[in-house]
Design an enzyme around this catalytic site. Structure first.
Site, PDB file in Angstrom:
ATOM      1  N   LYS A 111       0.837  -1.203   0.000  1.00  0.00           N
ATOM      2  CA  LYS A 111       0.000   0.000   0.000  1.00  0.00           C
ATOM      3  C   LYS A 111       0.873   1.256   0.000  1.00  0.00           C
ATOM      4  O   LYS A 111       0.701   2.158  -0.801  1.00  0.00           O
ATOM      5  CB  LYS A 111      -0.931  -0.034   1.220  1.00  0.00           C
ATOM      6  N   GLU A 148      10.547  -4.653   4.507  1.00  0.00           N
ATOM      7  CA  GLU A 148      10.627  -6.075   4.143  1.00  0.00           C
ATOM      8  C   GLU A 148      10.299  -6.262   2.653  1.00  0.00           C
ATOM      9  O   GLU A 148      10.996  -6.972   1.929  1.00  0.00           O
ATOM     10  CB  GLU A 148       9.630  -6.903   4.971  1.00  0.00           C
ATOM     11  N   GLY A 194      -4.894  -1.620   5.040  1.00  0.00           N
ATOM     12  CA  GLY A 194      -4.073  -2.750   4.583  1.00  0.00           C
ATOM     13  C   GLY A 194      -4.747  -4.094   4.822  1.00  0.00           C
ATOM     14  O   GLY A 194      -4.793  -4.956   3.946  1.00  0.00           O
ATOM     15  N   ARG A 195      -5.280  -4.277   6.017  1.00  0.00           N
ATOM     16  CA  ARG A 195      -5.872  -5.586   6.359  1.00  0.00           C
ATOM     17  C   ARG A 195      -7.261  -5.780   5.765  1.00  0.00           C
ATOM     18  O   ARG A 195      -7.880  -6.819   5.959  1.00  0.00           O
ATOM     19  CB  ARG A 195      -5.864  -5.793   7.877  1.00  0.00           C
ATOM     20  N   GLU A 212      -4.807  -6.467  14.821  1.00  0.00           N
ATOM     21  CA  GLU A 212      -4.288  -5.164  14.401  1.00  0.00           C
ATOM     22  C   GLU A 212      -5.414  -4.117  14.459  1.00  0.00           C
ATOM     23  O   GLU A 212      -5.164  -2.936  14.686  1.00  0.00           O
ATOM     24  CB  GLU A 212      -3.693  -5.237  12.981  1.00  0.00           C
ATOM     25  N   HIS A 270      -4.906 -33.000  17.736  1.00  0.00           N
ATOM     26  CA  HIS A 270      -3.788 -33.843  18.175  1.00  0.00           C
ATOM     27  C   HIS A 270      -2.639 -32.991  18.672  1.00  0.00           C
ATOM     28  O   HIS A 270      -1.499 -33.439  18.732  1.00  0.00           O
ATOM     29  CB  HIS A 270      -3.353 -34.761  17.034  1.00  0.00           C
ATOM     30  N   LYS A 320       9.376  -0.750  14.053  1.00  0.00           N
ATOM     31  CA  LYS A 320       9.946  -0.422  12.732  1.00  0.00           C
ATOM     32  C   LYS A 320      11.039   0.625  12.879  1.00  0.00           C
ATOM     33  O   LYS A 320      12.110   0.514  12.280  1.00  0.00           O
ATOM     34  CB  LYS A 320       8.851   0.156  11.817  1.00  0.00           C
TER      35      LYS A 320
END
Ligand code: F6P
Length: 542
Positions: free
Chosen positions: A204, A210, A265-266, A351, A382, A510
């Site tokens: 965005k 990253e 963003g999400r 978030e 399990h 960050k």
């Protein structure tokens, strides 16, 4: 925050703390129907929660007191409800079909035209890639697509591509690289060829460290392995709101798919961030996904609160967290293809609502978002289900399943569903000491052995869960499911009073990482750091 409905719920919890779900079911043969809802192709049974009709009445009163409908109206009207970033929240406009009677306006301008323009751009491009007319620099068809992005620019597209595997184009293999750990990129690059790979750089802001680091290394790899500079445009496209940074990076903005700052963003998989979804599933498939979400949006926007699926799901969650003391929420999709759903929901809910202050900056008086976590069933059974059944914390579970399978192994699917249903029954019913005694006696154990074993084999039960059923996992039902959780998150944010659309909590790390990286690069540790940080940095440098 503690309004009169809140206080009434506190008292109600005290009054109902001895409620036994098994008894409630025994006394009311209609309980399952009373506490179930069907909308937009999704069915939810929330009857296995520690609720009564009075609980729901009070929770709905809380929703009214907290102004859920009014906040929804503000969001629909394009108001800048993300106050700390001064942004509107209009992701619903992304799935509003062309020609819909509903319009989403920002400062009086209908955003629908822009949305349709980008969808048309996506349609043209995805068709070319899928039918082979978009070719790499050496004239070969695209075979591998690598989405480079992180957070919302990764989790949503990846989760959907995994979920819709059955519907994907047979020639195209999707890959997702998010982690800055070079192992993630190297793992993918070792499997693909420069001639047949298309990279989507999805960000965005187009400033995320990253993503830019991975994208730079991918381009270096392309050029070092036979790709020509002139062919970068055929192998790298961008999805972003930031044309300036995209151009600076060296991607032709003609190959940029845009979206807008009113898409969080999400909440962005419905925008061009979903390009990888559209490539894998075709634009028709992508639009089916949008249609499913729109179906849920319209239900959310028009149904009364007491018959509103996202509202009810949100309220049951609030009950579990704020009145029954749950601090985490497990999500167990009984669908291997939904294996990334818990990770997606972690970002969506944590978030959005992992905040300690309200919209005005006041410290919250009660807990907000629980920890969201989970794994697909039956695998979880399990591993961590032991704790869900007999651990000291009570953790509500969302069981999610499709009634019909897409695959060719129906016996597996029946067994999967049997396990899903059995788990919610087991959590709710538990196993009494008397039942344990009877079982152990039947196995021939003596009284001493029975006495010793009983505490270990006893299940308290009364543990809450929802069961969410789709008819089948399709683009449309998946769209509705994701929108359900988005709207649930919105409602909970309103109840807790937080701004669900900012994420300042990710910024500090960050900033510090940038400083630390600069020092690691030159091998100098600033004295300004604390003792632990300095020691760790020195260990890394040496
Ligand atoms: O760091 C958090 C975050 O800002 C998320 O909200 C977002 O989805 C992610 O980073 C990626 O951001 P971008 O798409 O701008 O690279």
């Amino acid at each position: 925050m503690k309004t009169s409905a809140w206080n009434a719920l506190d008292s109600h919890r005290l009054a109902t703390q001895n409620l036994r779900l098994a008894d409630e079911f025994a006394h009311d043969e209609h309980r399952a129907q009373k506490f179930s809802i069907e909308a937009a192709g999704i069915f939810i049974d929330y009857s296995k929660n520690l609720i009564t009709a009075e609980t729901m009445r009070l929770l709905l009163e809380l929703a009214r007191e907290r102004g859920v409908t009014q906040r929804l109206d503000l969001m629909l009207a394009g108001e800048r409800i993300n106050v700390s970033e001064h942004r509107a929240v209009l992701h619903m406009a992304l799935r509003n079909p062309a020609g819909s009677v509903r319009r989403y306006l920002l400062d009086g301008i209908d955003v629908g035209d822009e949305v349709q323009r980008v969808l048309a751009h996506m349609r043209k491009f995805t068709q070319q890639v899928r039918d082979g007319t978009w070719q790499g620099g050496t004239g070969r068809e695209i075979a591998d697509i690598v989405n480079i992005g992180i957070g919302g620019s990764d989790l949503g597209p990846q989760m959907v591509c995994e979920a819709l595997r059955e519907f994907a184009h047979p020639r195209l293999t999707m890959h997702f690289v998010s982690n800055v750990d070079g192992a993630a990129l190297e793992r993918v690059l070792s499997k693909v060829s420069t001639e047949t790979t298309l990279f989507i750089v999805a960000s965005k802001t187009f400033t995320t460290q990253e993503t830019l680091t991975n994208a730079t290394s991918a381009r270096d790899w392309f050029l070092a392995n036979g790709g020509r500079e002139a062919d970068v445009a055929k192998h790298f496209v961008a999805v972003s709101t930031n044309a300036v940074e995209v151009a600076k990076f060296g991607i032709d903005t003609a190959n940029m798919f845009e979206f807008w700052d009113w898409v969080g963003g999400r909440y962005s998989l419905w925008s061009a961030i979903g390009l990888s979804i559209a490539l894998a599933n075709g634009m028709d498939g992508f639009e089916e996904l949008l249609a499913g979400a729109h179906f849920m949006d319209e239900h959310f926007a028009t149904a009364p609160l007491d018959a509103n699926m996202p509202v009810l799901l949100a309220l049951v969650g609030v009950w579990n967290v704020n009145f029954c003391g749950a601090s985490s929420q497990c999500v167990a999709p009984y669908a291997q293809d939904l294996h990334r759903l818990p990770a997606f929901l972690q970002q969506l809910e944590m978030e959005s609502n992992g905040k300690s202050v309200d919209r005005d900056g006041n410290v919250l008086a009660a807990p907000s978002c629980p920890v969201i976590w989970g794994e697909p069933g039956t695998n979880g059974q399990h591993a961590f289900f032991q704790l869900l059944h007999q651990g000291t914390s009570v953790i509500p579970v969302d069981f999610i399943a499709a009634v019909h399978c897409n695959g060719k192994l129906p016996d597996h699917h029946r067994l999967l569903l049997a396990n899903c249903i059995a788990q919610s029954e087991a959590l709710m019913l538990g196993k009494s000491e008397a039942q344990v005694h009877t079982e152990l006696r039947a196995q021939g154990l003596n009284a001493t052995e029975i006495y010793a074993l009983t505490p270990h084999k006893f299940f308290a039960g009364n543990r809450p869960s929802n069961t969410i059923l789709l008819d089948k996992l399709t683009p449309k039902s998946l769209g509705a499911l994701i929108a359900l959780y988005e709207q649930k998150t919105f409602v909970q944010g309103v109840i807790w009073g937080v701004n669900s659309f900012d994420q300042w909590g990710v910024e500090l790390g960050k900033q510090l990482a940038k400083t630390i990286d600069a020092e690691l690069k030159v091998g100098i540790v600033s004295e300004a750091h604390d003792g632990s940080t300095k020691a760790l940095m020195r260990r890394v440098i040496s």
